[in-house]
Design a protein around this motif. Structure first.
Motif, PDB file in Angstrom:
ATOM      1  N   ASN A  91       0.804  -1.220   0.000  1.00 24.03           N
ATOM      2  CA  ASN A  91       0.000   0.000   0.000  1.00 24.03           C
ATOM      3  C   ASN A  91       0.840   1.275   0.000  1.00 24.03           C
ATOM      4  OD1 ASN A  91       0.736  -0.574   2.747  1.00 24.03           O
ATOM      5  ND2 ASN A  91      -0.851   0.842   3.438  1.00 24.03           N
ATOM      6  N   ARG A  92       2.154   1.164   0.106  1.00 21.37           N
ATOM      7  CA  ARG A  92       3.045   2.323  -0.014  1.00 21.37           C
ATOM      8  C   ARG A  92       3.646   2.425  -1.412  1.00 21.37           C
ATOM      9  NH1 ARG A  92       6.598   2.039   5.561  1.00 21.37           N
ATOM     10  NH2 ARG A  92       4.861   2.286   6.998  1.00 21.37           N
ATOM     11  N   GLY A  93       3.303   1.487  -2.298  1.00 21.11           N
ATOM     12  CA  GLY A  93       3.814   1.508  -3.660  1.00 21.11           C
ATOM     13  C   GLY A  93       5.077   0.696  -3.876  1.00 21.11           C
ATOM     14  N   ASN A  94       5.614   0.078  -2.809  1.00 17.71           N
ATOM     15  CA  ASN A  94       6.799  -0.776  -2.965  1.00 17.71           C
ATOM     16  C   ASN A  94       6.407  -2.040  -3.707  1.00 17.71           C
ATOM     17  OD1 ASN A  94       8.370   0.972  -1.324  1.00 17.71           O
ATOM     18  ND2 ASN A  94       7.492   0.021   0.495  1.00 17.71           N
ATOM     19  N   THR A  95       7.311  -2.536  -4.538  1.00 19.17           N
ATOM     20  CA  THR A  95       7.052  -3.770  -5.282  1.00 19.17           C
ATOM     21  C   THR A  95       8.227  -4.721  -5.138  1.00 19.17           C
ATOM     22  OG1 THR A  95       8.012  -2.892  -7.317  1.00 19.17           O
ATOM     23  CG2 THR A  95       5.631  -2.597  -7.014  1.00 19.17           C
ATOM     24  N   ARG A  96       7.954  -5.983  -5.381  1.00 15.99           N
ATOM     25  CA  ARG A  96       9.006  -6.994  -5.378  1.00 15.99           C
ATOM     26  C   ARG A  96       8.566  -8.126  -6.299  1.00 15.99           C
ATOM     27  NH1 ARG A  96      13.617  -7.792  -2.701  1.00 15.99           N
ATOM     28  NH2 ARG A  96      14.439  -9.769  -3.338  1.00 15.99           N
ATOM     29  N   THR A  97       9.510  -8.676  -7.049  1.00 17.98           N
ATOM     30  CA  THR A  97       9.271  -9.839  -7.906  1.00 17.98           C
ATOM     31  C   THR A  97      10.395 -10.840  -7.678  1.00 17.98           C
ATOM     32  OG1 THR A  97       8.210  -8.439  -9.576  1.00 17.98           O
ATOM     33  CG2 THR A  97       8.940 -10.635 -10.281  1.00 17.98           C
ATOM     34  N   ASP A  98      10.025 -12.096  -7.473  1.00 15.73           N
ATOM     35  CA  ASP A  98      10.998 -13.156  -7.294  1.00 15.73           C
ATOM     36  C   ASP A  98      10.572 -14.343  -8.150  1.00 15.73           C
ATOM     37  OD1 ASP A  98      12.785 -12.062  -5.143  1.00 15.73           O
ATOM     38  OD2 ASP A  98      10.858 -11.928  -4.116  1.00 15.73           O
ATOM     39  N   GLU A  99      11.543 -15.177  -8.512  1.00 15.43           N
ATOM     40  CA  GLU A  99      11.284 -16.276  -9.437  1.00 15.43           C
ATOM     41  C   GLU A  99      12.074 -17.505  -9.024  1.00 15.43           C
ATOM     42  OE1 GLU A  99      10.832 -16.530 -14.187  1.00 15.43           O
ATOM     43  OE2 GLU A  99      12.720 -15.680 -13.480  1.00 15.43           O
ATOM     44  N   ALA A 100      11.519 -18.685  -9.318  1.00 15.53           N
ATOM     45  CA  ALA A 100      12.203 -19.955  -9.055  1.00 15.53           C
ATOM     46  C   ALA A 100      11.747 -20.982 -10.086  1.00 15.53           C
ATOM     47  CB  ALA A 100      11.893 -20.450  -7.650  1.00 15.53           C
ATOM     48  N   ALA A 101      12.519 -22.053 -10.198  1.00 16.37           N
ATOM     49  CA  ALA A 101      12.183 -23.125 -11.125  1.00 16.37           C
ATOM     50  C   ALA A 101      11.485 -24.252 -10.372  1.00 16.37           C
ATOM     51  CB  ALA A 101      13.445 -23.664 -11.797  1.00 16.37           C
ATOM     52  N   VAL A 102      10.617 -24.962 -11.081  1.00 16.14           N
ATOM     53  CA  VAL A 102       9.982 -26.154 -10.533  1.00 16.14           C
ATOM     54  C   VAL A 102      11.048 -27.244 -10.501  1.00 16.14           C
ATOM     55  CG1 VAL A 102       8.191 -27.895 -10.854  1.00 16.14           C
ATOM     56  CG2 VAL A 102       7.715 -25.497 -11.444  1.00 16.14           C
ATOM     57  N   THR A 103      11.174 -27.907  -9.361  1.00 13.67           N
ATOM     58  CA  THR A 103      12.171 -28.976  -9.226  1.00 13.67           C
ATOM     59  C   THR A 103      11.485 -30.320  -9.076  1.00 13.67           C
ATOM     60  OG1 THR A 103      12.280 -28.680  -6.832  1.00 13.67           O
ATOM     61  CG2 THR A 103      13.904 -27.512  -8.169  1.00 13.67           C
TER      62      THR A 103
END
Length: 103
Positions: A91-103
């Motif tokens: 709600n403050r406008g901060n963003t984050r994106t993370d990624e991983a592979a299926v194992t």
């Protein structure tokens, strides 16, 4: 900023079990500090989980979600090597994106 989200996606049968732990303080805006002042609200508002770039889950969250939220779901047709990503906006406008592979 916050620590990376921990994503574990494990192939099982014809799909995968996806587990995501998002690191965020998640303040409700109703708690008071030691001086008696309200701590401002700060929480994840939007979450999108994608499988190989295609959104498979979207959610709108509010202040009632616990600190460091955990999300788990089954994803059909996912296989080893596929990419799972989680993106959130607070709600403050901060963003984050993370990624991983299926194992």
């Amino acid at each position: 900023m916050t620590e990376p989200s921990r994503i574990r996606a494990q192939a099982q049968g014809a799909g995968a079990v996806v587990r995501i732990l998002m690191n965020h303080e998640m303040e409700s805006g109703q708690r008071k500090d030691a001086g008696g002042r309200l701590v401002p609200a700060w929480h994840i508002a939007e979450v999108t989980v994608s499988h190989n770039g295609r959104a498979v889950l979207t959610a709108e969250w509010g202040p009632s979600v616990a600190k460091n939220p955990f999300l788990q779901f089954n994803l059909k047709s996912a296989k080893t090597g596929d990419r799972i990503s989680v993106a959130w906006k607070d709600n403050r406008g901060n963003t984050r994106t993370d990624e991983a592979a299926v194992t």
